[in-house]
Design a protein around this motif. Structure first.
Motif, PDB file in Angstrom:
ATOM      1  N   TRP A  13       7.450   5.527  -5.676  1.00  0.00           N
ATOM      2  CA  TRP A  13       7.030   4.776  -4.491  1.00  0.00           C
ATOM      3  C   TRP A  13       7.037   5.667  -3.251  1.00  0.00           C
ATOM      4  O   TRP A  13       6.126   5.583  -2.411  1.00  0.00           O
ATOM      5  N   LEU A  17       3.830   6.415  -0.963  1.00  0.00           N
ATOM      6  CA  LEU A  17       3.835   6.199   0.483  1.00  0.00           C
ATOM      7  C   LEU A  17       3.376   7.437   1.239  1.00  0.00           C
ATOM      8  O   LEU A  17       2.642   7.353   2.226  1.00  0.00           O
ATOM      9  N   ILE A 334       2.763   1.812   4.147  1.00  0.00           N
ATOM     10  CA  ILE A 334       2.975   0.766   3.136  1.00  0.00           C
ATOM     11  C   ILE A 334       1.659   0.061   2.817  1.00  0.00           C
ATOM     12  O   ILE A 334       1.328  -0.181   1.650  1.00  0.00           O
TER      13      ILE A 334
END
Length: 364
Positions: A13, A17, A334
């Motif tokens: 993640w 990002l 995000i």
């Protein structure tokens, strides 16, 4: 076990990002290239056996966003049109090694120095290989086909989805061109590269969690041996330029030298078993040997040179990557990550739904 899986997901993640906004930007530029570069522009500028054609083929391939799969039919079309073996080989190398999308993600995950060096090294490798092929394999060029197949980055029903089909010429408005270009970039191109990008990010997450800096320092330090290991690992595998970047960044974060990382970024996208087989059939076994040898030699040369450049500049790629990794990500990052994930997963989910529908249908 659960903690390890959560750590891997967290690492993936973080990488997503960091890179998503740049990846979306890169695909947008790819869409603009598709929209405003004429389909036959490249073929018009590739001659038969001259050094200028090798130079142009190497240069044209740098920004074009085609993967190792999509470049094969495009190169076959160039060869059918009468392009020399050298020009065809150059295009086969520079196109998958770099692209506007991979250049953007290189800046996001590595550093500005590598962002500049990577396309330059890709061009150099392609140019030297093309010159070597024309010099060492002086076979007569293929005569031009009476019905030329123009190069295009648009998909056709008979294409692999990366861009190899012919299309009719017609006048289109700027709006139509933009719509088609962005449709290609965020449709066919992203559908082709997206799954491999997720695989690359997944591997980068595993590397981040499982591989220790001590392992890299002990077995994959900053010498020639680590570059040879990268060559051996990357040559037979399919890994596109965009997907190889997070893997290289994860290895660099653990202590892999910039030169060895560059070798992986060059050799990985340019070589795989499919490409090797096609080059052998399309250009001949002799050219295939020259092709592979030139990629290996040029990659190693560029890797050694890059280590010297980083040493001279006093630039620490590990520190840069680490600072990028720990940077705070706001709502824009995000949103970009979620958008990219949805764009990649949409066609995959659609296929699964279609398959399950067919399986559940009693008349199918």
């Amino acid at each position: 076990m659960v903690n390890t899986i959560l750590n891997i997901i967290t690492a993936c993640w973080d990488i997503l990002l960091e890179s998503s906004l740049f990846i979306l930007f890169g695909f947008s530029i790819a869409g603009l290239l598709k929209a405003f570069i004429p389909n036959d522009f490249i073929q018009k500028h590739l001659g038969k056996g001259k050094m200028s054609s090798v130079f142009k083929a190497s240069l044209f391939g740098v920004p074009i966003p085609l993967c190792s799969c999509g470049v094969i039919p495009a190169a076959a079309g160039l060869r059918e049109q009468g392009a020399s073996k050298g020009a065809t080989a150059s295009f086969l190398i520079s196109t998958p090694e770099t692209g506007v999308d991979s250049i953007a993600v290189t800046y996001a995950l590595l550093d500005p120095v590598m962002t500049v060096i990577r396309p330059v090294a890709g061009f150099f490798t392609a140019f030297i290989t093309g010159i070597g092929v024309n010099w060492l394999d002086k076979a007569p060029p293929v005569p031009e086909s009476p019905k030329p197949m123009p190069f295009t980055m648009a998909a056709s029903p008979s294409s692999c989805g990366c861009g190899c089909g012919a299309e009719k010429k017609e006048k289109k408005s700027i709006g139509m061109k933009l719509k088609e270009g962005m449709g290609f970039a965020f449709g066919n191109l992203l559908e082709d590269i997206g799954p491999w990008l997720l695989v690359g990010i997944g591997l980068a997450g595993v590397i981040t969690v499982y591989i220790s800096p001590h392992f890299i320092e002990s077995y994959l330090g900053d010498g020639l041996f680590s570059m040879l290991i990268m060559i051996a690992l990357s040559t037979p595998l399919y890994v596109c330029a965009t997907a190889s970047t997070p893997i290289a960044a994860a290895l660099a974060l653990k202590g892999l030298s910039p030169g060895a990382a560059l070798v992986f970024l060059l050799a990985g996208p340019a070589t795989n078993m499919a490409t090797i087989t096609v080059v052998s059939k399309l250009l001949g076994k002799k050219t295939m040997v020259i092709y592979l040898s030139a990629i290996v030699i040029c990659s190693l040369m560029m890797g050694l040179l890059v280590n010297q450049i980083y040493g001279f500049l006093g630039f620490d790629i590990t520190a840069w990557v680490q600072s990028q990794t720990h940077e705070h990500h706001g709502p824009v990052a995000i949103l970009a990550a979620v958008t990219l994930l949805l764009l990649i997963l949409k066609p995959l989910v659609k296929r699964l739904v279609v398959k399950s529908t067919h399986k559940g249908c009693s008349h199918c």
